[in-house]
Design an enzyme around this catalytic site. Structure first.
Site, mmCIF file in Angstrom:
data_model
loop_
_atom_site.group_PDB
_atom_site.id
_atom_site.type_symbol
_atom_site.label_atom_id
_atom_site.label_comp_id
_atom_site.label_asym_id
_atom_site.label_seq_id
_atom_site.Cartn_x
_atom_site.Cartn_y
_atom_site.Cartn_z
ATOM 1 N N GLY A 49 0.872 -1.183 0.000
ATOM 2 C CA GLY A 49 0.000 0.000 0.000
ATOM 3 C C GLY A 49 0.902 1.224 0.000
ATOM 4 N N ALA A 50 0.640 2.159 -0.921
ATOM 5 C CA ALA A 50 1.579 3.265 -1.148
ATOM 6 C C ALA A 50 1.939 4.054 0.127
ATOM 7 C CB ALA A 50 1.022 4.172 -2.241
ATOM 8 N N GLN A 202 -5.277 -9.002 -2.315
ATOM 9 C CA GLN A 202 -5.382 -7.989 -1.251
ATOM 10 C C GLN A 202 -6.842 -7.726 -0.891
ATOM 11 O OE1 GLN A 202 -3.467 -7.748 -3.971
ATOM 12 N NE2 GLN A 202 -1.632 -6.535 -3.655
ATOM 13 N N ASP A 243 -1.357 4.610 -6.563
ATOM 14 C CA ASP A 243 0.047 4.466 -6.156
ATOM 15 C C ASP A 243 0.932 5.582 -6.690
ATOM 16 O OD1 ASP A 243 -1.190 1.600 -6.140
ATOM 17 O OD2 ASP A 243 0.520 1.594 -4.777
ATOM 18 N N LYS A 254 -3.470 -0.518 -8.614
ATOM 19 C CA LYS A 254 -3.410 -1.982 -8.704
ATOM 20 C C LYS A 254 -3.953 -2.485 -10.040
ATOM 21 C CE LYS A 254 -1.930 -4.275 -6.476
ATOM 22 N NZ LYS A 254 -0.537 -4.688 -6.814
#
Ligand code: MRU
Length: 353
Positions: A49-50, A202, A243, A254
């Site tokens: 996760g960014a 995810q 992201d 994603k």
């Protein structure tokens, strides 16, 4: 309401991370004692996760400085700075797409460069405070984005989301899932479809876990179901994270996001991305300049360690794709919702302007 778990925490001289590789069947803490373990944790997706990898890397800089501190006195400040930069470059290469990793490492180095810290004690205290600040600011930013984003969520909305954008993907609370939680806790009736998000799942492993904990009515779906739901008018809006956002509003997120955005465009369904300003890469004019991470073939041929493809089969496994800004209704940030024309409106958020 806050989560009953802490995604990342620096304590007892080490960084403690929830190991996201084994959720939801196991809840274990992965402890990073040095910056090499931080690099591994990011690359192997212990943490992902960014914003979460940005905050994690910030503590990686602290761990590097702790290890290199003796060289400050023995070899001098410039040797220490050179070694610290090398440690940052090492961590920066762990995952190429999310700009937050690069952003957080730069912010830590720049804080060091602009400080007047004279002793290693001052350096370590200063870097710890900066990493703590990055973590706390991220949680605050997420809360602000959630309040702003709640405006676009109708009462009784059915929402489709992709990947994990919750507390696990950030230092806490979440981006798109933060907006969904805010809307739900503010009393709106909601129903969420969560894409499983192949190949790393995810959505199935992490978003479903967070939705269940939050008590939000939801269903898990294979990624391929979204098209039918959107065509049949069953989705009021799609909301997800990002992201890296280019200066023209193209959003890298994603893998599978682009496909959803195209369907939304085709059927007139609102499509929102929720990102902190730190996810905007003002240096890149277009999304096709964003480096797309390609991950190992085994994620496709051996999901969960079980072989599902013949030996020797070649694989193409990009982890992200780029959604053109023409497909995006709005980009929700802590500074407000950015609407078209994106290039003009994003330029206004440039930190220096
Ligand atoms: O490969 P991951 O799990 O790190 O990818 C995460 C995403 O794509 C998220 O949607 C993105 O980081 C934004 S959510 C905070």
């Amino acid at each position: 309401m806050m989560e009953s778990f802490i995604t990342l925490e620096f304590k007892e001289g080490a960084l403690h991370l929830i190991d996201q590789r084994v959720l939801p069947t196991e809840y274990t803490i992965f402890v990073c004692h040095d910056y090499r373990e931080v690099e591994f944790a990011i690359r192997d997706m212990v943490v992902r996760g960014a914003p979460a990898i940005g905050a994690t890397a910030a503590y990686g800089v602290l761990l590097a400085a702790m290890e290199l501190a003796p060289t400050f006195d023995s070899d001098g400040p410039s040797a220490f700075r050179k070694n610290l930069k090398e440690a940052c470059d090492f961590m920066d290469a762990a995952r190429p797409t999310a700009v937050n990793l690069h952003w957080a490492l730069n912010r830590m180095l720049s804080t060091y460069d602009h400080s007047d810290w004279k002793t290693t004690q001052e350096i370590l205290t200063g870097l710890k405070s900066e990493a703590d600040l990055i973590r706390e600011e991220d949680i605050e930013t997420n809360k602000t984005m959630s309040r702003i984003g709640n405006q676009v969520i109708p009462h009784k909305a059915t929402i489709l989301t992709h990947c994990n954008t919750g507390a696990l993907a950030t230092a806490g609370w979440g981006t798109a899932l933060g907006v969904i939680k805010e809307a739900f806790y503010s009393g709106k009736e909601l129903f969420v479809y969560a894409d499983e998000t192949r190949p790393r799942l995810q959505g199935a492993r992490l978003t479903a876990w967070e939705l269940t904990q939050a008590g939000i009515p939801s269903k898990l779906i294979p990624d391929s179901v979204g098209a039918t739901l959107i065509r049949d008018g069953k989705i009021d809006l799609v909301i997800l994270g990002g992201d890296r956002v280019a200066a023209n509003g193209d959003v890298c997120n994603k893998i599978g996001t682009f496909m959803l955005s195209a369907l939304c465009k085709l059927y007139g369904v609102p499509f929102y991305s929720v990102v902190p300003v730190s996810t905007i890469d003002f240096q890149l004019s277009r999304g096709d300049q964003i480096p797309i991470e390609e991950r190992e073939a085994s994620e496709i041929t051996h999901p969960g360690g079980v072989q599902v493809a013949p030996d020797g089969m070649d694989v193409y496994n990009p982890a992200f794709d780029v959604t053109p800004h023409q497909h995006i209704t709005g980009i929700i940030t802590e500074k407000g919702i950015i609407y078209p024309p994106f290039e003009e409106n994003i330029a206004r958020l440039r930190p220096s302007s």
